[in-house]
Enzyme design. Structure first.
Site, short mmCIF file in Angstrom:
data_model
loop_
_atom_site.label_atom_id
_atom_site.label_comp_id
_atom_site.label_asym_id
_atom_site.label_seq_id
_atom_site.Cartn_x
_atom_site.Cartn_y
_atom_site.Cartn_z
N ASP A 101 12.77 87.74 139.04
CA ASP A 101 14.16 88.11 139.33
C ASP A 101 15.44 86.84 138.88
O ASP A 101 14.61 85.79 138.50
CB ASP A 101 14.51 88.28 141.08
CG ASP A 101 14.21 87.03 141.69
OD1 ASP A 101 13.26 86.32 141.47
OD2 ASP A 101 14.76 87.08 142.75
N GLU A 138 13.20 86.16 144.82
CA GLU A 138 13.23 84.61 144.87
C GLU A 138 14.72 84.28 145.18
O GLU A 138 15.05 83.17 145.91
CB GLU A 138 12.70 83.74 143.88
CG GLU A 138 12.49 82.25 144.01
CD GLU A 138 14.03 81.62 143.50
OE1 GLU A 138 14.13 80.26 143.86
OE2 GLU A 138 14.79 82.06 142.88
#
Length: 362
Positions: free
Chosen positions: A73, A132
């Site tokens: 991400d 994350e």
């Protein structure tokens, strides 16, 4: 393959990944892309997926397991980036995630393609995961570990975070705290009839302004503990004395300090002057200075090592009993920036350094 050819190859892969938008909670397309790639380079039983998180390789092996770790991400796109296409200009790649951390993912993928994993002195695994960039409790690593507790078998992890090509050890913990000052409302023309909650916060804010960072030495690496007000909210009208005022404090604390100890630090700082509510906390990450694979990494690559003055999932792996460090080709100053970019030559350097370590770590 020359370093220039290698850098060009890695830049193309990074650009390809940047062209797949993957802001946090929208990692599906890039996870699908990585899974399709993985099925070309790993056996089917070596590809394990939970949600948008993938574990590649086996963990049952007589050799010590080294895991290369990367998050899929990015942060949401900056408004000024709307309409900007990922691109290469000179020796830089531009695109959301270029530094944090799609360049690191490209290096991981190239190593998986090129290295004969069965002949390495270590057992090599790869971890690509979602979420994350959000709250600690929402990481894609949590459901993965719930289904694969054998991740605790990993002897050494390398998180491919942007580190300016320096091995960064440990990480500071991070805590978010709401500090709420209360007063009594009144007409602003007659403030003596009330109690101004914003004014009550004045002495506390003055203390924060004068507060110096606290250096903490951990295994020879300096970490800095800092507390900052990052958000403020108060008042309900321009002619009303505010009865409430809230600050968000962000506390960064050194490895070795527990979350409970960090909470006590905050309570001592506030000293009863306001209500305290702890809203989020991420543990600090241990310094793996004694890990033999960490020592081999430095010896085989001659890379410099420094402390990680930020939070990464090195802390989460530490909670699971896994030693890990941060090392990646991206630039720390570019992480989360508008028009994010990354230099191309360090991609090849990271590949070559990690290949040297993985092939010589026996």
């Amino acid at each position: 393959m020359s370093s220039l050819e290698l850098a060009t190859r890695l830049a193309r892969t990074t650009l390809e990944l940047c062209r797949i938008p993957s802001p946090i909670t929208h990692e599906g397309p890039i996870a699908d892309h990585v899974e399709r790639w993985a099925l070309q380079h790993f056996k089917r039983d070596e590809v394990f997926r939970v949600g948008h998180t993938l574990l590649l390789g086996h963990l049952e092996d007589s050799r010590p397991t080294v895991a290369l770790i990367g998050h899929l991400d990015t942060v949401p796109a900056h408004p000024s980036d709307q309409g900007r296409e990922p691109r290469i200009e000179g020796e830089r790649i531009f695109g959301l995630g270029a530094s944090d951390m799609k360049g690191g993912l490209a290096v991981m993928m190239a190593l998986a393609e090129d290295l004969r994993r069965d002949t390495l002195p270590v057992n090599l695994a790869f971890l690509f995961y979602e979420r994350e960039e959000g709250a600690y409790a929402e990481s894609g690593l949590i459901p993965l570990f719930a289904q694969r507790p054998d991740l605790a078998r990993v002897k050494f992890g390398i998180a491919m975070e942007p580190t300016d090509s320096v091995v960064q050890v440990g990480c500071v913990g991070s805590m978010q705290v709401t500090v709420r000052f209360t007063g009594r409302s009144a007409h602003s023309a007659r403030p003596w009839q009330g109690e101004n909650a914003i004014h009550k916060a004045g002495p506390f804010l003055t203390e924060l302004l004068g507060r110096q960072r606290v250096e903490v030495d951990v295994a020879g690496f300096p970490f800095y503990e800092v507390i900052n007000a990052t958000l403020a909210k108060g008042g309900r009208a321009r002619n009303v004395i505010p009865e409430a005022f809230e600050l968000n404090l962000n506390y960064r604390f050194a490895p070795g300090k527990s979350i409970e100890q960090a909470k006590e630090d905050v309570r001592a700082l506030v000293a009863g002057r306001a209500e305290v509510e702890f809203t989020d906390a991420s543990p600090s990450g241990p310094v793996a200075a004694g890990n033999p694979l960490f020592k081999k990494l430095l010896a085989l690559t001659a890379l410099p090592a420094a402390s990680k003055q930020a939070w990464t999932d090195v802390a989460r792996f530490g909670e699971w009993g896994v030693d890990a460090v941060n090392y990646g080709p991206g630039e720390t100053a570019q992480a989360h920036q508008a028009n994010e970019s990354a230099p191309i030559p360090p991609l090849a350097v990271a590949y070559e350094k990690l290949a040297a370590f993985l092939q010589g770590a026996g």
